[in-house]
Design a protein around this motif. Structure first.
Motif, short mmCIF file in Angstrom:
data_model
loop_
_atom_site.label_atom_id
_atom_site.label_comp_id
_atom_site.label_asym_id
_atom_site.label_seq_id
_atom_site.Cartn_x
_atom_site.Cartn_y
_atom_site.Cartn_z
N GLN A 52 -1.91 7.55 -4.07
CA GLN A 52 -2.41 7.22 -2.63
C GLN A 52 -2.73 6.13 -2.41
O GLN A 52 -2.62 5.41 -1.02
CB GLN A 52 -3.75 8.15 -2.40
N LYS A 53 -3.33 5.31 -3.09
CA LYS A 53 -4.11 3.77 -2.78
C LYS A 53 -2.64 3.02 -2.53
O LYS A 53 -2.60 2.45 -1.69
CB LYS A 53 -4.74 3.31 -3.96
N LEU A 54 -1.52 3.35 -3.47
CA LEU A 54 -0.50 2.21 -3.31
C LEU A 54 0.20 2.73 -1.82
O LEU A 54 0.77 1.96 -1.18
CB LEU A 54 0.69 2.74 -4.51
N TYR A 55 0.35 4.05 -1.67
CA TYR A 55 1.04 4.31 -0.29
C TYR A 55 0.18 3.72 0.93
O TYR A 55 0.76 3.25 1.99
CB TYR A 55 0.94 5.93 -0.12
N ASP A 56 -1.19 3.90 0.73
CA ASP A 56 -1.86 3.62 1.89
C ASP A 56 -1.92 1.74 1.91
O ASP A 56 -1.78 1.20 3.27
CB ASP A 56 -3.49 3.75 1.69
N THR A 57 -1.80 1.24 0.54
CA THR A 57 -1.74 -0.26 0.83
C THR A 57 -0.21 -0.72 1.21
O THR A 57 -0.16 -1.62 2.28
CB THR A 57 -1.98 -0.89 -0.59
N LEU A 58 0.70 -0.13 0.94
CA LEU A 58 2.24 -0.73 1.64
C LEU A 58 2.42 -0.11 2.81
O LEU A 58 2.80 -1.06 3.62
CB LEU A 58 3.19 0.21 0.40
N THR A 59 2.07 1.04 3.22
CA THR A 59 2.48 1.33 4.55
C THR A 59 1.43 0.69 5.48
O THR A 59 1.65 0.25 6.48
CB THR A 59 1.95 2.78 4.89
N GLY A 60 0.16 0.03 5.18
CA GLY A 60 -0.86 -0.58 5.59
C GLY A 60 -0.43 -1.98 6.07
O GLY A 60 -0.38 -2.47 7.12
N ILE A 61 0.35 -2.59 5.00
CA ILE A 61 0.99 -3.94 5.02
C ILE A 61 2.34 -3.61 6.13
O ILE A 61 2.26 -4.55 6.96
CB ILE A 61 1.30 -4.56 3.73
N GLN A 62 2.90 -2.42 5.79
CA GLN A 62 4.19 -2.61 6.73
C GLN A 62 3.92 -2.41 8.05
O GLN A 62 4.50 -2.89 8.94
CB GLN A 62 5.03 -1.45 6.18
N TRP A 63 2.98 -1.46 8.60
CA TRP A 63 2.58 -1.28 9.85
C TRP A 63 1.53 -2.21 10.37
O TRP A 63 1.13 -2.14 11.71
CB TRP A 63 2.21 0.28 9.91
N GLY A 64 1.10 -3.13 9.62
CA GLY A 64 0.41 -4.28 10.25
C GLY A 64 -1.24 -3.74 10.12
O GLY A 64 -2.07 -4.12 10.90
N ARG A 65 -1.52 -2.56 9.48
CA ARG A 65 -2.82 -1.99 9.86
C ARG A 65 -4.03 -2.65 8.83
O ARG A 65 -5.24 -2.60 9.08
CB ARG A 65 -2.94 -0.48 9.42
#
Length: 356
Positions: free
Chosen positions: A331-344
């Motif tokens: 979950q933390k990896l998903y949140d971090t990767l997608t956070g970076i990818q979508w600029g969140r």
């Protein structure tokens, strides 16, 4: 390299009205990038043209001998309207690794990134804005020689197409069930397993079809020689958390060097976690599961980002993982990767490239 010429469509297509039903790879944008290779002339005539059929001679070598490579990447729309790419330089570098193995002339990697940027800019209105949607980018190269005979092509076409997409797996971020394949082999060291070429995926179809018939989403491949060591899932690299340590199969020539895999390893190490790249035995995982030490498992890839694994089946041994629920690392990896990818969240690694 020549300047990219642009021919805009006179017949724009209607964009999807309901972004919750995009699916994956089913809808394509108005334009595509093309560039030719001819022996003696090199890569030339880069152009963006209306999306449409490509005319091929029935004897085109790609149709008979499989000289073809491809990549997969995405463009993301941020909340403030910017467009981001994720490590596109790594995709173009990997494309050239595949090119080398398939005897395809290398492309200029920086120009490849520019071609992606220009095409995304032309079709930027196709980038979906609903949560967790993106614009999938598919660069690919194939031989076009009108000739029956097994030898490296003298004429090729480099294409890039775009597709607005939602989640790759219908399960979304819910854990998937994975079947460990024992009979069929996808790749061996010395073959093409480390490249992104259509033959690797064709080799996986039979096992994938049989796994789906018994209720499993994907196949986990074992090594092609000893059938002892896990390699990768059909569309993803794979990770296991065993007794607090993150294990992932080492890159030894038979599995793909995933950009998301590379990013996961760098993120995990930045968190101070122990990450080990080595040969991982399926019996070792089965023993860890029985001992209650197989704490998490997940796949990583451009399409799904992180896909938690809730169950492994190896022969008659069914291994539930984390009660079939997503684990904290996944979950933390998903949140971090997608956070970076979508600029969140801030991109502390400098991985994103803005399309302006």
């Amino acid at each position: 390299m020549e300047k990219i010429r642009v021919e805009l469509t006179k017949h724009p297509k209607a964009k999807p009205a309901d972004q919750s039903k995009l699916g994956f790879g089913q809808i394509f944008t108005d334009h595509m990038f093309l560039m030719n290779y001819d022996e003696g002339q090199g890569w030339h005539d880069p152009r963006i043209v209306p999306y449409g059929p490509i005319e091929l001679d029935p004897s085109a070598m790609c149709l008979h001998y499989g000289q073809e490579v491809f990549e997969g990447m995405k463009a993301y729309r941020t909340d403030d309207g910017r467009i981001l790419l994720f490590r596109p330089d790594k995709n173009m570098a990997r494309l050239n690794v595949s090119n080398d193995r398939l005897c395809i002339p290398p492309i200029d990697e920086a120009f490849g990134v520019e071609a992606v940027k220009e095409l995304v800019k032309v079709d930027q209105d196709w980038i979906p804005t609903a949560k967790d949607t993106s614009l999938y980018i598919r660069p690919f190269i194939f031989s076009t020689d009108a000739h029956l005979g097994v030898h490296p092509a003298k004429h090729l076409l480099f294409c890039i197409i775009l597709s607005p997409v939602g989640a790759y797996y219908p399960e979304g971020l819910n854990p998937v069930k994975i079947y460990v394949e024992n009979e069929y082999v996808r790749a061996v060291k010395g073959g093409m397993g480390f490249t992104k070429t259509g033959g690797n995926y064709a080799a996986s179809l039979k096992a994938q079809d049989e796994a789906e018939k018994i209720g499993y989403t994907q196949v986990l491949w074992l090594d092609g020689v000893e059938r002892k060591y896990v390699e990768e899932v059909g569309t993803m690299n794979v990770f296991f958390k065993v007794d607090g340590e993150i294990l992932t199969p080492a890159l030894q020539g038979s599995i793909l060097s995933g950009i998301t895999r590379m990013s996961c390893i760098e993120i995990l190490k930045s968190w101070g976690m122990k990450v080990t790249e080595r040969r991982v035995g399926i019996q070792e995982l089965a023993d860890a599961a029985k001992a209650g030490k197989l704490e998490e498992a997940f796949g990583s890839g451009t399409a799904a980002v992180i896909s938690p694994i809730g169950e492994l089946r190896w022969k008659d041994d069914i291994m539930p993982i984390n009660n079939g629920e997503i684990g904290p690392v996944s979950q933390k990896l998903y949140d971090t990767l997608t956070g970076i990818q979508w600029g969140r969240i801030p991109d502390e690694f400098g991985w994103t490239v803005e399309v302006k």
